[in-house]
Design a protein around this motif. Structure first.
Motif, PDB file in Angstrom:
ATOM      1  N   ALA A   1      50.924  41.936  33.084  1.00  0.00           N
ATOM      2  CA  ALA A   1      52.229  42.358  32.181  1.00  0.00           C
ATOM      3  C   ALA A   1      52.874  41.057  32.077  1.00  0.00           C
ATOM      4  N   GLN A   2      52.486  39.692  32.435  1.00  0.00           N
ATOM      5  CA  GLN A   2      52.652  38.845  32.072  1.00  0.00           C
ATOM      6  C   GLN A   2      52.229  38.830  30.433  1.00  0.00           C
ATOM      7  N   LEU A   3      50.805  38.752  30.569  1.00  0.00           N
ATOM      8  CA  LEU A   3      50.811  38.648  29.323  1.00  0.00           C
ATOM      9  C   LEU A   3      51.482  39.157  28.038  1.00  0.00           C
ATOM     10  N   LEU A   4      51.411  40.228  28.561  1.00  0.00           N
ATOM     11  CA  LEU A   4      52.495  41.381  27.816  1.00  0.00           C
ATOM     12  C   LEU A   4      53.975  40.711  27.302  1.00  0.00           C
ATOM     13  N   ALA A   5      54.301  40.256  28.532  1.00  0.00           N
ATOM     14  CA  ALA A   5      56.171  40.013  28.647  1.00  0.00           C
ATOM     15  C   ALA A   5      55.819  38.716  27.668  1.00  0.00           C
ATOM     16  N   ASN A   6      55.644  37.705  27.989  1.00  0.00           N
ATOM     17  CA  ASN A   6      55.152  36.437  27.521  1.00  0.00           C
ATOM     18  C   ASN A   6      54.700  36.213  26.558  1.00  0.00           C
ATOM     19  N   GLY A   7      53.315  37.113  26.765  1.00  0.00           N
ATOM     20  CA  GLY A   7      51.992  36.275  25.811  1.00  0.00           C
ATOM     21  C   GLY A   7      51.774  35.313  26.460  1.00  0.00           C
ATOM     22  N   PRO A   8      50.362  34.618  26.243  1.00  0.00           N
ATOM     23  CA  PRO A   8      49.497  33.860  26.978  1.00  0.00           C
ATOM     24  C   PRO A   8      49.572  32.641  27.119  1.00  0.00           C
TER      25      PRO A   8
ATOM     26  N   LEU B   1      47.213  33.559  32.811  1.00  0.00           N
ATOM     27  CA  LEU B   1      46.317  33.540  33.893  1.00  0.00           C
ATOM     28  C   LEU B   1      45.354  34.085  35.356  1.00  0.00           C
ATOM     29  N   VAL B   2      44.528  34.006  35.228  1.00  0.00           N
ATOM     30  CA  VAL B   2      44.505  34.857  36.685  1.00  0.00           C
ATOM     31  C   VAL B   2      43.183  33.392  37.032  1.00  0.00           C
ATOM     32  N   PRO B   3      43.194  33.199  37.870  1.00  0.00           N
ATOM     33  CA  PRO B   3      41.896  32.385  38.040  1.00  0.00           C
ATOM     34  C   PRO B   3      40.981  32.680  38.893  1.00  0.00           C
ATOM     35  N   THR B   4      40.051  32.338  39.072  1.00  0.00           N
ATOM     36  CA  THR B   4      39.070  32.887  38.730  1.00  0.00           C
ATOM     37  C   THR B   4      37.907  31.902  40.442  1.00  0.00           C
ATOM     38  N   PRO B   5      37.841  31.645  42.218  1.00  0.00           N
ATOM     39  CA  PRO B   5      36.937  30.703  42.798  1.00  0.00           C
ATOM     40  C   PRO B   5      36.721  29.519  42.167  1.00  0.00           C
ATOM     41  N   LEU B   6      35.814  29.480  40.693  1.00  0.00           N
ATOM     42  CA  LEU B   6      35.629  29.128  40.182  1.00  0.00           C
ATOM     43  C   LEU B   6      36.335  28.003  39.113  1.00  0.00           C
ATOM     44  N   TYR B   7      37.318  28.575  39.307  1.00  0.00           N
ATOM     45  CA  TYR B   7      38.064  27.913  38.109  1.00  0.00           C
ATOM     46  C   TYR B   7      39.103  27.336  38.983  1.00  0.00           C
ATOM     47  N   ARG B   8      39.488  27.302  40.351  1.00  0.00           N
ATOM     48  CA  ARG B   8      39.804  26.729  41.157  1.00  0.00           C
ATOM     49  C   ARG B   8      38.782  26.074  41.838  1.00  0.00           C
ATOM     50  N   ALA B   9      37.726  25.916  42.169  1.00  0.00           N
ATOM     51  CA  ALA B   9      36.927  24.853  42.462  1.00  0.00           C
ATOM     52  C   ALA B   9      37.503  23.981  41.626  1.00  0.00           C
ATOM     53  N   MET B  10      36.725  24.161  40.147  1.00  0.00           N
ATOM     54  CA  MET B  10      36.873  22.895  39.834  1.00  0.00           C
ATOM     55  C   MET B  10      38.397  21.912  39.008  1.00  0.00           C
ATOM     56  N   GLU B  11      39.608  23.069  39.490  1.00  0.00           N
ATOM     57  CA  GLU B  11      41.011  21.859  39.635  1.00  0.00           C
ATOM     58  C   GLU B  11      40.560  21.688  40.871  1.00  0.00           C
TER      59      GLU B  11
END
Ligand SMILES: Nc1ncnc2c1ncn2[C@@H]1O[C@H](COP(=O)(O)OP(=O)(O)O)[C@@H](O)[C@H]1O
Ligand SMILES: [Mg+2]
Length: 359
Positions: A125-132, A137-147
């Motif tokens: 919904a966000q992607l279509l409304a506002n572009g990337p 972006l929906v983070p995964t557990p891996l993404y969150r752990a890196m951050e």
């Protein structure tokens, strides 16, 4: 008491973790909650500096646990390998709880796992409304752990396709996750690492590519080689699980655990404990974890349907279920074991009859 069925380790053992943290004089790798020594004490049990008793979570070789902890303090990831039921997931959870205070960043890998579940997904919904954008972006557990500079757990790594596994190579070797859509990347904070588990016995596994294998230190978790140790593991876990399910543990539980573990070890090892009779082995792997499950099932049955004491009748259906994975071959294996071994043991008479009844 909380009504949550199962809390993560860092909540269940919060008091122990706090006690270890309070007077932790050891050096800590950056972003770790505890020093490596304190992590090992948390895992293997012992005493906190203030005298608080620390329960043993994993029962086994100290060196293995030290290697696992030391690996996580390096730039290499940790792969816990072993047959099912050797406490890979259990150890992984407790390592994450002790090291970064969060064991819930988990990705369960399956044949259906795709890159979006490893790297990041999109809120369409966000992607279509506002572009990337980062917001879409929906983070995964891996993404969150890196951050966050924390640990990400990957359960059953080899169950996902090899191409998806290989998306981890950049993350593990360069500690960054490219986001080509945004011409951007996530750079891992210090403290980030990965604990993966995999088993080398099941069907439907995809070998790790050698490129990915090189990014992991492998620690192999064995089945307990000592009977006393295995009985100890089963007794402790049965007691803990019994109490969390509010199931009383009858006085004779210890005796029955010894018998069940004996039967498991004899069938697993292909001979009687005294080495006198050779046996056929069933197709399942009869792990310690399965012995625990059989006993907890027995406790429940004894509690709800029996008179309180734990009897062979309460255990035998689950026991047969654990042993007979293949209805034809394993049934024959168990029948032979009954006739050649259990029938002649006076103290196993009740098992001989109860198993025969449900087999
Ligand atoms: N050596 C051990 N020390 C402590 N618990 C063990 C041990 N081996 C097995 N267990 C118990 O077995 C259960 C299942 O282990 P699990 O981590 O799910 O196995 P795996 O992921 O290797 O298939 C856990 O409840 C764990 O407590
Ligand atoms: Mg597991």
């Amino acid at each position: 008491m909380s009504t949550i069925l199962r809390q993560p380790a860092e909540i269940t053992y919060q008091a122990e973790l706090d006690a270890l943290k309070a007077q932790d004089s050891g050096n800590k790798p950056e972003n770790w909650q505890l020093s490596p020594q304190a992590v090992v004490t948390y895992i293997l049990g012992g005493k906190a500096p203030d005298g608080t008793a620390i329960s043993a979570k994993y029962i086994g070789n100290r060196r293995l646990v030290e290697t696992a902890v030391a690996t996580l303090a390096t730039d290499r990831a940790l792969l816990l390998l072993g047959v099912p039921g050797t406490a890979k997931s259990w150890l992984s959870e407790h390592l994450a709880a002790a090291i970064c205070g969060n064991s819930t960043q988990v990705i369960q890998c399956t044949a259906g796992t795709d890159e979006n579940q490893i790297r990041y997904g999109w809120n369409y919904a966000q992607l279509l409304a506002n572009g990337p954008s980062r917001d879409a972006l929906v983070p995964t557990p891996l993404y969150r752990a890196m951050e966050a500079g924390s640990l990400c757990r990957l359960e059953e790594l080899t169950r996902m396709g090899s191409d998806v596994q290989d998306t981890l190579i950049t993350v593990l070797s360069e500690k960054m996750l490219p986001i080509p859509e945004l011409n951007d990347a996530v750079y891992a904070q210090r403290g980030f690492n990965v604990i993966a588990t995999a088993n080398n016995r099941d069907k439907g596994v995809n070998e790790l590519s050698s490129a990915l294998k090189r990014r992991f230190n492998v620690v192999v978790l064995p089945l307990p080689d000592d009977m006393k140790e295995e009985i100890g593991i089963v007794s402790r876990r049965v007691e803990e699980m019994g109490s969390s399910l509010s199931l009383p543990v009858p006085k004779n539980a210890a005796e029955e655990i010894e018998k069940v573990v004996t039967m498991f070890r004899e069938l697993r090892g292909g001979e009687t404990l005294d080495g006198k009779i050779t046996l056929k082995t069933p197709s399942g792997n009869l792990s310690t974890a399965e012995a625990i499950a059989v006993m907890v099932g027995g406790l429940s049955q004894a509690n709800w349907f029996g008179g309180g004491a734990l009897k062979a009748e309460d255990i035998s259906t689950n026991l047969v279920g654990a042993i007979v994975k293949d209805p034809v071959q394993d049934k024959a294996v168990l029948e032979e074991y009954l006739e050649t071994v259990l029938r002649k043991r006076r103290d196993y008479a009740s098992y001989y009859h109860a198993i025969n009844e449900v087999l």
